[in-house]
Structures are given as structure tokens and as C-alpha cells.
Design an enzyme around this catalytic site. Structure first.
Site, PDB file in Angstrom:
ATOM      1  N   GLU A  55      72.292   2.319   6.495  1.00  0.00           N
ATOM      2  CA  GLU A  55      72.839   1.824   7.813  1.00  0.00           C
ATOM      3  C   GLU A  55      74.070   0.707   7.359  1.00  0.00           C
ATOM      4  O   GLU A  55      73.869   0.046   6.181  1.00  0.00           O
ATOM      5  CB  GLU A  55      72.194   0.825   8.133  1.00  0.00           C
ATOM      6  CG  GLU A  55      71.925  -0.285   9.794  1.00  0.00           C
ATOM      7  CD  GLU A  55      71.296  -0.692  10.664  1.00  0.00           C
ATOM      8  OE1 GLU A  55      69.948  -0.515  11.139  1.00  0.00           O
ATOM      9  OE2 GLU A  55      72.216  -1.053  11.900  1.00  0.00           O
ATOM     10  N   CYS A 253      69.889  -0.515  14.063  1.00  0.00           N
ATOM     11  CA  CYS A 253      70.354  -0.833  15.605  1.00  0.00           C
ATOM     12  C   CYS A 253      71.957  -0.972  16.005  1.00  0.00           C
ATOM     13  O   CYS A 253      72.359  -1.275  16.670  1.00  0.00           O
ATOM     14  CB  CYS A 253      70.334  -2.473  15.336  1.00  0.00           C
ATOM     15  SG  CYS A 253      68.977  -2.661  15.875  1.00  0.00           S
ATOM     16  N   GLU A 385      65.841   3.221  17.725  1.00  0.00           N
ATOM     17  CA  GLU A 385      64.274   2.485  18.296  1.00  0.00           C
ATOM     18  C   GLU A 385      64.082   1.845  19.515  1.00  0.00           C
ATOM     19  O   GLU A 385      63.728   1.271  20.150  1.00  0.00           O
ATOM     20  CB  GLU A 385      63.249   1.782  17.423  1.00  0.00           C
ATOM     21  CG  GLU A 385      64.310   0.306  17.416  1.00  0.00           C
ATOM     22  CD  GLU A 385      63.645  -0.692  15.762  1.00  0.00           C
ATOM     23  OE1 GLU A 385      63.595  -0.503  15.149  1.00  0.00           O
ATOM     24  OE2 GLU A 385      64.492  -2.130  15.937  1.00  0.00           O
TER      25      GLU A 385
HETATM   26  O1  AHR Z   1      66.977  -1.952   8.723  1.00  0.00           O
HETATM   27  C1  AHR Z   1      67.341  -3.280   9.879  1.00  0.00           C
HETATM   28  C2  AHR Z   1      66.903  -2.989  10.914  1.00  0.00           C
HETATM   29  O2  AHR Z   1      65.809  -2.868  11.480  1.00  0.00           O
HETATM   30  C3  AHR Z   1      67.286  -1.273  11.784  1.00  0.00           C
HETATM   31  O3  AHR Z   1      68.886  -1.947  12.119  1.00  0.00           O
HETATM   32  C4  AHR Z   1      66.917  -1.491  13.305  1.00  0.00           C
HETATM   33  O4  AHR Z   1      66.647  -0.123  13.353  1.00  0.00           O
HETATM   34  C5  AHR Z   1      65.545  -2.109  13.199  1.00  0.00           C
HETATM   35  O5  AHR Z   1      64.834  -3.130  14.128  1.00  0.00           O
END
Ligand code: AHR
Length: 665
Positions: A55, A253, A385
Site C-alpha cells: 500500500e 484504505c 475491508e
Molecule cells: O495497513 C494499514 C491499513 O490497515 C490498511 O490500509 C487498511 O486496510 C487497514 O485498516
């Protein structure tokens, strides 16, 4: 599972051995006896089992993996001069002895709508880019600078380019001679005379008048695979060394966005780099305690590059797309159900982009970017999520549309942000009822939770959805606390827990630690698996645990027990065993989370082991110990060997240790 191997090798036949019946015993000196049946494959361990979750958080992409060294190269941040300094210019002066710059906006609807008009009036005008918390340069390395320029009124004839150190001293220089009033691309190469972690890029001008500038870019030549404008080599190397089974991208996210308008839209991340529209990174403003006002997404690392990176590492690409729900921790905006079509179309088009023939619209885009061959996409994630009925109804629409057009693609759904509770139970039940194939679970929990839940998957329905443990990490203080550390307690607890993942390889088919990377100064979330600064990177203890599992995954799960029971933490002991049908190696992974060493006698049945085992040990009495830039491998595997007595592996496992034994069969 369509892409997942369903047949195991008949290990009994391969080994040519018949299993002896060996029974567990406790000896007077406290030695514990474990029974390992190396002749019977209990389940296939999928090649995807240990993978990576990427990410763009903590400056992992811009300022990290994506090797661009100039921040805000095309003046597209909300404050368009962010990252640019003009030390000879006073905002409230006519600047007749120096000069100034103005941001010209040529159209709100363009991806790259801003450029900089520099007006040089005197010798003192200087334009500097500060980089991402500075620019890291290495002595002797060469750096490619490119920029777009169009000369305006006056006689600007040369642009001097310098790398400078924090005191302003030059480290390397070059120049370009812009000409003509039409936009042209110019290139120069600078060689760094010294190694400096916080250099800057300085531009000065010969002549007086105006010159328009855009896409001012600086990349090291020494990138991953030497690709022009490519990825940072040391960081990709750390990933590649893990032999990852898959690469999940682009988050997290950031897939969802704080608002729907700020969601990740893959179509805006492919094609010519200058035409990729910048977006504020949702981590820019997420945590008040770690503000990052200069955190944007340039998308130089876009979907094509993610697919290419997956291919480079031999990892299955696993893109995750917005399902029409903004992050529920933020606005939670929902697309009305009757306006979901464009989102679904994005998913269908992505599959065409990855796998379609070059005669298809999106297959052609891939070809034009230099990759006519398909990327062989097998998985696609719907939502990150999300939770609640709003997710389930949107997932259903995606699922039907994708299955109708691409029945071979496995759809990854999500069970929300927590590993239990109302949202989790509801999501799992609904997804199971809908026949979901692969469900993503997330757990950011205490080290104790990890140690106590090594049996989590033992009770999962063998006929239910397969599990993707897509984001997990032990939190030493609390979820997303800035005080969290990548300490040995967390890493060892994850190692213990992972024995339970592997022991349930018939249910769990993908796993990944999260988040993956963090810049020493630019992070928002900790803990993270890899830490880096402008010049160095190191793997945490958690990284080495993941790597030990991934590089000793095996193809077939074996049964290892004590008194007929799996080891799920009894007297602080956890174990799993696997065999690799290709190399015919046996891997025994044991975690001792207790404060005392333990003597084990592992009785190997069903195969004939070689006389010696290789031992990789990670151990520390200091549960707070961490790796660091100063001691990057303080917590990392130490190799030794041990002799077997026929079929017996007698070992002393240290306190607070994770050990992998490799035995050739
Ligand atoms: O890994 C950090 C965050 O944790 C991610 O963006 C999200 O999917 C989770 O809440």
C-alpha cells in the site's frame, strides 16, 4: 479453487518408505517427543501462501519504491509549489534582482493542468526541489534528469542543474539549453561526487526572461532491473528475496479513499506518466499525530508497474478495487446501487487490461505500454475491508458480473477490519451463503492474541470459502499506535501464530503482513515490515519471520504432533511441518515463546532423512529488541547444522526462539 492446485503428490510413493508407528514419550529430563509423519501429505500448500501486501502508506510508493527523487515534479499538489523553494525570491517584493515563478493552470479537467512559469530578472534567482525528506544520492552514481520546457519572452538560453548538499555545496552538475517557444523534453545526466542522504536539486538560469517548466524529474540510473524511471533497487530486492507468492496492490484504505472522489482509480494510473492525474494520498490527513501535508500519489507506480513487478518476482498479481464504498473509517460514502455500473466496469476492464488480447481496447493499452503478453491475472479483489449489508449487496453485483464474463477469475471478498465480532460474523456468514471463494481477513492485534490464536483456523468449515489472511501484524502497544515497535515479541508471536496458518493450508491459501514499508521520517503507521530512508533499507524481525516461512513453504503439509495433538502453544510450543515435492526437503518450523529452552526429540516417520539438518534460528532473550539502520540484521536467522540419529532429530530450542530445520529426504 480454480487456479489453486488440487492434487498433492503421493509422498508415500515418492519416499519409498512405509511409516513406522512411533509413539510420544516424555523423558525424565523433560525432553518432549514430537511425531512427524513425513510420508503423508495432509494438504497442498498453495504457491500463493506467503505473499506481499503493498500500500502507498508511509511514503511506500512516492518517496519509496518509486525511485523518482523530485517531489511534486509537475506542480500538481493542492499547493502547487509544495516541495519547491525559491531562496532568492521574496513573495512580497518585485524581486528585480532575482525573479519569481507563477503557477499557470491550463484547464481544470486535465490530468496535468499546472506548469511553472519562471521569470528571471537578476542573478539571484534559484529554484530548488527538496525531494522527499531530501534526496539520497550515492557517490559515483548517475542520475537522469528530464524536464519539459518552453522558452518565453527574453533570452533564457541555459538551465544549470546541480545536486547540492545541505550546506549548498555542489555534488554534481549538468545543464540543458532550452530553445523555442514550443514544449520540448530535455535530458541531462548528473553524477554524484559524494554520498549524501539529504541532497537537493537546484536550478539556475542563464539569460533574462521567462521559461515555462513542467515534469522536472530525477531518477537514479541504478534502478530495479535498470529500467528507466523505474523502482528503487534495494527495496525491490528485499521483496524479491522473500520469494513472494503474490503481490496485493494498491492497498489498503487508499483503494477506498476518504471520499469516493478520492478513491483509487486504476485507469488514471496507466498510460503516459505525465497524463496520470495526481491524487492527495488519504494518509496525508489520516492521523493528526503524523500529519503528512506533502503526501500525494503521482501514480508513476501505477497498475502497469504493479503487474510488471508481480511478474518480475514470479508473484501472482492481486489487484483490489473500490466497490463503490469510501473508507468506512472516514466518510463511508456509498454509490447508489443504480450507479454502480462504472465501478463494475472498471473491474471488467481491468481484467481485459491484464489478460485481454492486444486487439481489445484495454489489451491495446497494455501493449502500447510495452507488454503485449498478458499478465495472466487470476484474482481480483472487490473492496478492501468493507463491512455490513451495504458491502454484501455491492459485492453480489460485482461477483455476478465478473463470474459471467470471466468465470476463471477468483474474486476476493472481505470480512471487514476485525477478526471477530458482529461485522466479522455477519460478513463471513453472508459471504459463505453466497458461495464466496476467497475471503480476506484482517487482524491487527496484540502479541498475546497471536500466541493464543494459533488454533484459529482449526475449526473453520472445510467446505466454506478459502481464507486470505490479507493484513495482519502484532501491535506492541495498540492498533496503529505511533508507539508500536517491530520488536521480537511481536515477530515471535506472529511466527507462533503462522504455524496455525500453515497447519490449516487446506483453508488458508494466501497470507500477508501489513503494512509493508515505511520511510523513517515519512511514516504514518507503525509497525511495518521494512523500514527505509533515502539511502538504506532494512528488514525488521517480522520481515525475517515472513521470509523464513516464504522460503521454506513446501508444497505439502505434514502432520507433526505431541501425544497425537497439534502444537498450538502447549507449554509455549508451536510447530508445523511441510515437505517440498520439488526439492524433496522437509521443513520443520518450531516456535518456543517461553522463557526457558526446550529439548525436543522429533521422530520422523514415513521417509528416510539424511544424516544432517540445516538449522536457521532466530532467538533473543530481549523481547523488546528491534532491528535498526545501525543494526539491520540484529534479529535475523543464524545458520547452523545438526546431526540426526537415524530418524530422530534431537534438538534444544532456545528460549524465545523460532527455528526452521531443513532435512533432505
Ligand atoms: O495497513 C494499514 C491499513 O490497515 C490498511 O490500509 C487498511 O486496510 C487497514 O485498516
Amino acid at each position: 479453487m480454480k487456479p489453486i492446485l488440487t492434487a498433492c503428490l503421493a509422498l508415500l510413493l515418492l519416499s519409498g518408505c512405509s511409516p513406522k508407528v512411533l509413539t510420544a514419550q516424555s523423558t525424565a529430563d523433560g525432553t518432549r517427543t514430537l511425531n512427524l509423519d513425513a510420508g503423508t501429505s495432509v494438504a497442498t500448500i498453495q504457491p500463493t501462501m506467503y505473499g506481499l501486501f503493498f500500500e502507498d502508506i508511509n511514503f511506500a510508493a512516492d518517496g519509496g519504491l518509486y525511485a523518482e527523487l523530485v517531489k511534486n515534479r509537475s506542480f500538481e499538489f493542492t499547493l502547487p509549489k509544495t516541495g519547491w523553494l525559491e531562496p532568492g525570491t521574496d513573495k512580497f517584493s518585485l524581486n528585480e534582482s532575482s525573479g519569481k515563478s507563477d503557477v499557470i493552470k491550463i484547464g481544470e479537467d486535465q490530468a496535468n493542468s499546472n506548469y511553472l512559469r519562471v521569470t528571471v530578472m537578476g542573478p539571484d534567482y534559484v529554484l530548488i526541489n527538496e525531494g522527499f525528506r531530501g534526496i539520497g544520492v550515492k557517490e559515483g552514481d548517475r542520475y537522469d534528469l528530464t524536464l519539459d520546457a518552453a522558452v518565453g519572452e527574453g533570452n533564457i538560453s541555459r538551465i544549470h542543474l546541480q545536486l547540492i548538499d545541505p550546506d549548498g555545496a555542489a555534488l554534481g552538475e549538468a545543464s540543458i539549453d532550452p530553445s523555442g517557444s514550443d514544449w520540448k523534453n530535455y535530458a541531462a545526466t548528473l553524477t554524484a561526487e559524494r554520498t549524501v542522504d539529504k541532497a537537493q536539486l537546484k536550478l539556475t538560469f542563464e539569460g533574462r526572461g521567462t521559461v515555462d517548466l513542467d515534469m522536472i524529474s530525477l531518477f537514479p540510473q541504478d534502478t530495479w532491473k535498470g529500467r528507466k524511471k523505474g523502482l528503487r533497487k534495494d527495496l525491490v530486492q528485499l521483496l524479491d528475496d522473500m520469494n513472494p507468492g503474490f503481490l496485493r496492490f494498491p492497498g489498503g484504505c487508499i483503494v477506498e479513499g476518504r471520499t469516493l472522489a478520492q478513491r483509487y482509480q486504476w485507469k488514471k494510473t496507466v498510460g503516459p506518466i505525465a497524463e496520470r492525474e495526481y491524487l492527495i494520498n488519504r494518509w496525508n490527513t489520516e492521523f493528526d499525530h503524523r500529519p503528512a501535508p506533502d503526501y500525494y500519489q503521482s501514480f508513476g507506480l501505477g497498475f502497469f508497474e504493479y503487474f510488471q513487478l508481480s511478474e518480475d518476482m514470479g508473484a501472482e498479481p492481486l489487484p483490489i478495487l473500490s466497490c463503490g464504498m469510501a473508507c468506512q473509517f472516514n466518510t463511508g460514502e456509498l454509490v447508489p446501487m443504480d450507479e454502480l455500473d462504472p465501478y463494475v466496469q472498471d473491474a471488467l476492464d481491468l481484467i481485459e487490461f491484464a489478460n485481454g488480447d492486444v486487439t481489445t481496447a484495454w489489451g491495446k493499452v497494455r501493449r502500447d505500454m510495452g507488454h503485449p503478453a498478458p499478465f495472466n491475472l487470476k484474482y481480483i479483489g472487490v473492496g478492501n475491508e468493507q463491512w455490513g449489508p451495504e458491502y454484501i449487496e455491492r459485492y453480489e453485483v460485482f461477483s455476478k458480473a465478473i463470474q459471467a464474463k470471466y468465470p476463471d477469475i477468483v474474486i476476493v471478498s472481505g470480512s471487514g477490519p476485525f477478526p471477530d465480532g458482529e461485522f466479522f460474523d455477519y460478513g463471513m456468514q453472508q459471504l459463505a451463503d453466497l458461495g464466496a471463494e476467497l475471503v480476506d481477513e484482517h487482524y491487527y492485534r496484540s502479541p498475546e492474541w497471536f500466541r493464543e490464536n494459533a488454533n484459529r483456523y482449526d475449526s473453520y468449515d472445510r467446505n466454506g470459502p478459502k481464507i486470505f489472511a490479507g493484513e495482519y501484524a502484532a501491535q506492541s502497544v495498540a492498533i496503529a499506535s505511533p508507539e508500536n515497535k517491530n520488536n521480537w515479541n511481536c515477530a515471535l508471536s506472529e511466527a507462533a501464530y503462522m504455524t496455525g496458518i500453515e497447519r490449516n493450508a487446506d483453508v488458508v491459501v494466501m497470507t500477508s503482513y501489513a503494512p509493508l514499508m515505511a520511510h523513517e521520517e515519512g511514516w504514518q503507521w507503525t509497525p511495518d515490515m521494512i523500514w527505509f530512508n533515502n539511502l538504506q533499507a532494512y528488514g525488521t524481525a517480522n520481515y525475517y519471520i515472513q521470509k523464513l516461512y516464504a522460503t521454506h513453504a513446501g508444497t505439502d503439509l505434514l502432520r507433526i504432533t505431541e501425544d497425537g495433538e497439534p502444537l498450538t502453544g502447549q507449554q509455549a510450543l508451536y510447530a508445523t511441518a511441510a515437505r517440498d515435492a520439488t526439492t524433496n526437503e522437509l521443513y520443520i518450523k518450531v516456535a518456543n515463546t517461553g522463557a526457558e529452552p526446550q529439548s525436543l526429540n522429533i521422530l520422523i516417520a514415513g521417509a528416510k532423512p539424511s544424516a544432517t539438518a540445516t538449522v536457521l534460528t532466530m532467538a533473543s532473550d530481549d523481547l523488546e529488541a528491534v532491528n535498526s539502520f545501525a543494526e539491520p540484521t540484529k534479529l535475523s536467522p543464524v545458520e547452523s547444522s545438526i546431526n540426526l540419529q537415524k530418524n530422530e532429530l534431537r534438538v534444544a530450542i532456545p528460549a524465545h526462539a523460532f527455528v526452521v530445520y531443513t532435512v533432505q529426504l
